[in-house]
Design a protein around this motif. Structure first.
Motif, short mmCIF file in Angstrom:
data_model
loop_
_atom_site.label_atom_id
_atom_site.label_comp_id
_atom_site.label_asym_id
_atom_site.label_seq_id
_atom_site.Cartn_x
_atom_site.Cartn_y
_atom_site.Cartn_z
N UNK A 1 34.16 -20.30 -13.19
CA UNK A 1 33.51 -20.29 -14.51
C UNK A 1 32.32 -21.24 -14.46
N UNK A 2 31.19 -20.72 -14.88
CA UNK A 2 30.00 -21.56 -14.94
C UNK A 2 29.98 -22.33 -16.26
N UNK A 3 29.36 -23.50 -16.22
CA UNK A 3 29.18 -24.27 -17.46
C UNK A 3 28.34 -23.48 -18.47
N UNK A 4 27.50 -22.59 -17.94
CA UNK A 4 26.62 -21.83 -18.81
C UNK A 4 27.39 -20.71 -19.49
N UNK B 1 30.32 -20.36 -20.27
CA UNK B 1 31.64 -20.11 -19.67
C UNK B 1 31.65 -18.77 -18.92
N UNK B 2 30.54 -18.48 -18.31
CA UNK B 2 30.35 -17.17 -17.68
C UNK B 2 31.04 -17.12 -16.31
N UNK B 3 31.81 -16.07 -16.03
CA UNK B 3 32.38 -15.96 -14.68
C UNK B 3 31.28 -15.70 -13.65
N UNK B 4 31.37 -16.39 -12.52
CA UNK B 4 30.39 -16.19 -11.45
C UNK B 4 31.10 -16.05 -10.11
N UNK C 1 37.07 -27.87 -15.00
CA UNK C 1 37.29 -26.58 -14.32
C UNK C 1 36.01 -25.77 -14.26
N UNK C 2 34.93 -26.28 -14.83
CA UNK C 2 33.68 -25.52 -14.84
C UNK C 2 32.76 -26.00 -13.72
N UNK C 3 31.90 -25.12 -13.29
CA UNK C 3 30.94 -25.47 -12.24
C UNK C 3 29.56 -25.51 -12.90
N UNK C 4 28.82 -26.60 -12.67
CA UNK C 4 27.48 -26.67 -13.27
C UNK C 4 26.61 -25.49 -12.86
N UNK C 5 25.81 -25.04 -13.80
CA UNK C 5 24.96 -23.89 -13.53
C UNK C 5 23.61 -24.35 -12.99
N UNK D 1 24.94 -15.56 -8.29
CA UNK D 1 26.34 -15.34 -8.63
C UNK D 1 26.63 -14.87 -10.03
N UNK D 2 25.60 -14.72 -10.87
CA UNK D 2 25.86 -14.33 -12.25
C UNK D 2 25.89 -12.82 -12.38
#
Lengths: 396, 247
Positions: A254-257, A259-262, B226-230, B238-239
């Motif tokens: 999950x991206x911080x942006x 909460x988008x799955x990447x 649990x989040x990964x910085x964008x 990856x989006x």
């Protein structure tokens, strides 16, 4: 009109599914969501008419009903659908089971009627036109579409041969012919044609394309039994060599942006420590290894208490073994993994058409193109709108 | 009255609270059980962030343990924390639920379960309640020596001797006893006066969501781990979306 992100139940202010899941008219999965999309489409057409009247006054003309009917609603869909497929294995089983049951009913028909032949011909014609109008930029999809056009031509030739039609079990023979001669897309299209032309026989199966079954742990099961279940139902996962780094190059996060799955590269991108627990095949592989290292035949409850890192996958294994279509039987973290295939699988169940992949990670699609508008639900053929094509009035 | 920090659906509670527990150091499987407990709390009309945040912090700060040994002596099964620390309810809750299911599999109602020095006793009741596996009585003594009880019943209904938010939040180690109860106990004299939480609470929550108050930042902070910085790069590679918002 196009929709952008469509969020799941309970997200960003939407109601929980539980609120509507016991109502008979909304029990079907995504029934309400797709009804909403349909209503948006209707609203859009009404809006076009309204704006025309406001701007044109007496000079304004209404849209031809055939044109209105041909207008679909666009959507762009990305990676959010892939985790959904993994997180709802029993639901996915129900979807695929309905489709497989429907197909088995059709191919089991020994005889056919003039009506069913006529309907199949009609859909074959519509599909030929529809696919002729399906053009995308993506090279791989373009070559698949071209091959599907050739497959349809073959099917049409097969169908034109009176000898083929005279024999019993025509639907099964069509399916076998497709399996032997067509591309994968051609085969799937053939299945759709078979189902669409037997609506009365199969439509009621849609009522069971939902579930309230959760993923539950059975702690009283013995560890030996669990090991046997793995060998019996997850051999497809155990055959993958996860000691090969390429077999788990990718990871989902999950991206911080928003909460988008990447989808990341484990060896190049940051964030692998935050990986979503979606790699079922790899987790089964690791679970199997661990089970083999335990010498005593303890209960599953004791095992997961000692090794809580396996609680998630054990619960899943114990549940899905009862549902043969529940798992995507592939390695979704493989270096060669293409998420777009997962997206298409799910979108197909929504009736999405004009699949237009923009990368391996997202696609544009069309929904409800050709579907009758509320005032067009008249006549016996109002539900024969699959594979729409541009009305003559536009082509002219 | 103070406004909530956020109003969540039950689905969002599962999403955020499960990952907050992972952020605090719990395995995903156990964190899912915690997510279910949090839904049970929220569906009862209580604030799950307020009730669980201290327990999550306690785990995160290594004041509570995820290690325990389980022994069976006669009719009693005892879960004892290892390493001289109090036992995290986030570990003990799933353990007692597994024990209940194992007993159910052999239709054994004679046994009872004791958890020693569990950091937040009410969360054991939440775990058992979320399991929806019939009638169970959960008892402990709070730090003031008062006996606290929760009785789970059919269809998600439950009763408790606890009153007021502070009691639900009370985070002080205690020994907790869990035993099977007859369904008639729910309407017995002992329990008739106690506060009842029923399925009606859940229907209200489904309509209006669960208001979450001052403890929300703690949950969100743990969840965010649990989040990964964008980055521009991760968005490109990856989006699952186009480069413009209209896609």
């Amino acid at each position: 009109m196009r929709t952008t992100a469509v969020y799941g139940s309970g997200k960003f202010g939407c109601a929980d599914r539980e609120k509507i899941s016991n109502r008979s008219e909304t029990r079907g999965s995504f029934q309400v969501e797709l009804l909403t999309v349909y209503l948006f489409r209707w609203f859009t057409i009404e809006l076009v008419e309204y704006v025309a009247r406001q701007r044109g006054g007496r000079k304004a003309v209404s849209l031809n009903p055939e044109i209105s009917k041909f207008l679909g609603i666009g959507n762009a869909t990305g990676l959010g659908m892939a985790p959904f497929l993994i997180k709802h294995p029993v639901l996915i089983h129900k979807w695929v089971l309905a489709r497989e049951t429907a197909l088995s009913r059709v191919v089991a028909l020994e005889s056919h009627t003039p009506e069913s032949l006529s309907l199949f011909r009609k859909f074959m014609f519509q599909a030929t036109q529809h696919i002729a109008e399906w053009n995308v930029e993506d090279e791989q999809q373009t070559s698949r579409i071209i091959k599907t056009r050739e497959d349809l031509k073959q099917l049409s030739n097969w169908f034109a041969n009176e000898e083929n039609i005279k024999q019993p079990l025509i639907w099964e023979r069509i399916l076998r012919f497709a399996e032997a001669n067509f591309s994968l897309e051609g085969q799937e299209l053939t299945v759709s044609l078979l189902l669409e032309s037997h609506g009365k026989l199969v439509d009621e199966l849609a009522d069971d394309m939902q579930t309230s079954t959760g993923i539950e742990l059975e702690p009283s099961m013995s560890l030996n039994q669990l090991g046997e279940l793995l060998q019996k139902s997850f051999n497809w996962a155990l055959e993958i060599d996860f000691d090969d780094p390429e077999k788990q190059r990718r990871f989902w996060y999950y991206s911080e942006e928003k909460l988008e799955p990447r989808f990341g590269d484990r060896y190049a991108d940051p964030g692998a420590e935050q990986e979503m627990p979606l790699a079922v095949a790899r987790d089964v592989f690791l679970l199997n290894k661990k089970i083999k290292s335990v010498t005593d035949d303890i209960s599953v409850g004791t095992f997961v208490q000692n090794h809580p890192e396996f609680r998630n996958i054990v619960r899943r294994v114990q549940t899905v073994v009862r549902f043969p279509y529940a798992e995507i039987r592939d390695n979704i973290v493989d270096a060669e993994m293409r998420p777009i295939d997962l997206l298409r699988f799910k979108l197909a169940f929504f009736g999405a058409s004009k699949f237009d992949p923009k990368s391996e990670l997202w696609t544009r699609i069309t929904l409800f193109q050709g579907a009758p508008l509320p005032d067009q639900f008249v006549g016996n053929d109002s539900d024969e709108w699959a594979f729409p094509f541009c009305p003559d009035i536009v082509a002219a | 009255m103070k406004s909530p920090e956020i109003v969540l659906s039950l689905n969002e509670i599962m999403f955020y609270f499960t990952r907050a527990a992972v952020g605090a150091g719990l395995s995903f499987g156990m964190a899912e059980d915690f997510g279910r407990s949090s839904i049970w709390i929220g569906a009862s009309g209580l604030d799950p962030a307020r009730i669980t945040s201290k327990t999550l912090k306690s785990l995160d700060e290594a004041q509570s343990s995820l290690c325990a040994s389980q022994t069976e002596i006669g009719a009693e099964t005892v879960l004892t924390p290892s390493g001289g620390k109090q036992l995290s309810a986030l570990f003990a809750g799933p353990s007692v639920c597994d024990w209940i299911l194992e007993r159910k599999a052999v239709s054994d109602k004679t046994q009872h379960f004791v958890i020693e020095q569990v950091d937040h006793p009410f969360l054991i009741a939440a775990a058992v309640g979320a399991l929806k596996s019939g009638n169970w009585e959960i008892c402990w003594q709070d730090s003031g020596g008062t006996l606290c009880n929760v009785l789970t019943g059919q269809h998600g209904n439950w009763k408790t001797s606890l009153e007021g938010n502070e009691n639900f939040q009370q985070h002080s180690p205690a020994d907790v006893s869990i035993k099977s109860a007859e369904s008639s106990l729910f309407s017995s004299k002992k329990w008739i006066e106690e506060t009842t939480y029923s399925e009606k609470n859940r229907q209200v929550v489904l309509e209006s969501g669960v208001p979450i108050y001052e403890a929300w930042p703690i949950i969100h902070k743990l969840f965010s781990r649990c989040l990964v910085p964008s980055t521009e790069e991760s968005h490109k590679s990856g989006a699952g979306a186009g480069l413009v918002d209209t896609d």
